[in-house]
Design an enzyme around this catalytic site. Structure first.
Site, PDB file in Angstrom:
ATOM      1  N   GLU A 135       0.548  -1.461  -0.375  1.00 51.42           N
ATOM      2  CA  GLU A 135       0.235  -0.137   0.523  1.00 51.42           C
ATOM      3  C   GLU A 135       0.492   0.984   0.054  1.00 51.42           C
ATOM      4  O   GLU A 135       0.338   2.260  -0.198  1.00 51.42           O
ATOM      5  CB  GLU A 135      -0.976  -0.201   1.260  1.00 51.42           C
ATOM      6  CG  GLU A 135      -2.092  -1.270   0.720  1.00 51.42           C
ATOM      7  CD  GLU A 135      -1.157  -2.184   1.735  1.00 51.42           C
ATOM      8  OE1 GLU A 135      -1.982  -3.133   3.033  1.00 51.42           O
ATOM      9  OE2 GLU A 135      -0.152  -2.633   2.268  1.00 51.42           O
ATOM     10  N   ALA A 156      16.791 -46.196  -0.857  1.00 55.76           N
ATOM     11  CA  ALA A 156      18.332 -46.735  -1.149  1.00 55.76           C
ATOM     12  C   ALA A 156      17.862 -48.583  -1.386  1.00 55.76           C
ATOM     13  O   ALA A 156      17.473 -49.208  -0.752  1.00 55.76           O
ATOM     14  CB  ALA A 156      18.730 -46.489   0.194  1.00 55.76           C
ATOM     15  N   ALA A 208      19.564 -52.565  -0.908  1.00 59.50           N
ATOM     16  CA  ALA A 208      19.867 -53.041   0.392  1.00 59.50           C
ATOM     17  C   ALA A 208      21.181 -52.443   1.028  1.00 59.50           C
ATOM     18  O   ALA A 208      21.863 -53.022   2.722  1.00 59.50           O
ATOM     19  CB  ALA A 208      19.219 -54.931   0.636  1.00 59.50           C
TER      20      ALA A 208
END
Length: 358
Positions: free
Chosen positions: A62, A174, A176
């Protein structure tokens, strides 16, 4: 939100609000303050001035619009201010916008979204007390969408939390043997960096910080750091090594020595953080979910099957399908070979439990 309920609205006010929304998008997407735009209209619908908020410490929309009108030599006495968020009454880094509008002689204010911030709200009431005609709700849905995470963060009194997952098609992060680079594609990774650039803080657990040694930075496609970097937040009790990448270039590093997600968010709220991205790992993700503190999930899913390895989310304590955490899909975006699923969590269906260690 419904359109303006009372009064006569000139057709130009809706056009001005659409333009104010466009102006607001020029402001920073992250940070403690909302993106706000303002257009000042004369009696015949002509634009007297316009402005937007450029970030914390700068003029509010404003005031910027009033300054623009002054630079054009336009009088704002009797003007209409069309603004995307209710003018504030708060004196902080800058003065209250409601008082600036009153001092400028503005006769009418049209607002898209009421301000939910108890510190800054009350501008509409103050303007009415001064004899200014105020109406709210114009293009309210668009106004709320523009405010993004800022709005629910202020409404809930804590940062908005986005949980980011990057998984195989069977939910693994991810293999193993622990290898995880790269499950998702380069396209997805670039998109994830764009997401990082839009948040105020990235949160990981000490486990992820120690195992993956991430930098937690926001970079562009060329690999360069964005100008503004999110806080890098590590949650947990274990110390980080002095040579960790988190000590390198990027946002400020904050180590929160707790296992309580609510405590993490409380600390970040004190720092005026509005949007948090929880990136890892599975124990931290589960802790935030179990605490009912995840608002949105961004799941990057690659067409890869691993069959074993670490899951994206640790045990949630769900023993029956009826207790599952149900989400509402908001969008599905193809990203090269991958897809991004954006979904929101219904708080009433989120599990609640004691916090976990990570």
């Amino acid at each position: 939100m419904a359109s303006i309920e009372t009064g006569v609205r000139a057709p130009s006010e809706a056009d001005a609000m659409r333009h104010a929304l466009v102006l607001a998008r020029r402001g920073p997407v992250s940070g403690p303050n909302p993106r706000v735009g303002c257009v000042l209209l004369g009696a015949d619908g002509e634009v007297l001035g316009e402005g937007w908020h450029r970030g914390a410490g700068t003029a509010h929309a404003e005031v910027a619009a009033l300054a623009d009108a002054a630079a054009r030599g336009a009088s704002t006495v009797g003007a209409t201010a069309v603004v995307t968020l209710e003018p504030c009454t708060h004196t902080g880094r800058t003065g209250p916008c409601s008082e600036a509008l009153i001092a400028a002689g503005v006769g009418r204010v049209v607002v898209s979204v009421p301000d939910p911030n108890p510190v800054a709200a009350g501008g509409a009431e103050r303007l009415r007390e001064a004899g200014v005609d105020v109406e709210t709700g114009l293009l309210g849905d668009e106004g709320r969408a523009l405010l993004g995470a800022w709005l629910p963060a202020v409404e809930r009194g804590r940062p908005f939390v986005t949980l980011k997952l990057a998984t195989s098609l069977d939910g693994r992060i991810a293999a193993a043997d622990g290898s995880s680079r790269w499950i998702t594609s380069e396209v997805s990774r670039h998109h994830a960096h764009d997401l990082r650039a839009e948040v105020d803080a990235i949160v990981v657990g000490t486990g992820t910080a120690l195992v993956d040694d991430p930098s937690l930075t926001a970079r562009n496609a060329a690999g360069e750091l964005h100008g503004t970097q999110p806080l890098r937040v590590v949650v947990g009790l274990r110390d980080l090594p002095s040579d960790a990448r988190l000590h390198g270039p990027g946002g400020e590093l904050v180590h929160v020595r707790t296992h309580d997600p609510a405590e993490v968010l409380s600390l970040l709220a004190e720092r005026e953080v509005r949007h948090v991205l929880v990136e890892g790992g599975p124990t931290l993700a589960a802790a935030f979910l179990r605490a009912g503190l995840v608002d949105e999930v961004h799941a990057y899913v690659a067409p890869v099957l691993l069959g074993s390895g670490s899951s994206a989310v640790a045990d949630l304590g769900v023993t029956s399908i009826g207790d599952a955490v149900r989400l509402t899909t908001r969008s599905v975006l193809p990203l090269g070979p991958d897809v991004l699923v954006v979904a929101t969590v219904d708080p009433s269906r989120a599990p609640h439990s004691s916090t976990e260690e990570h």
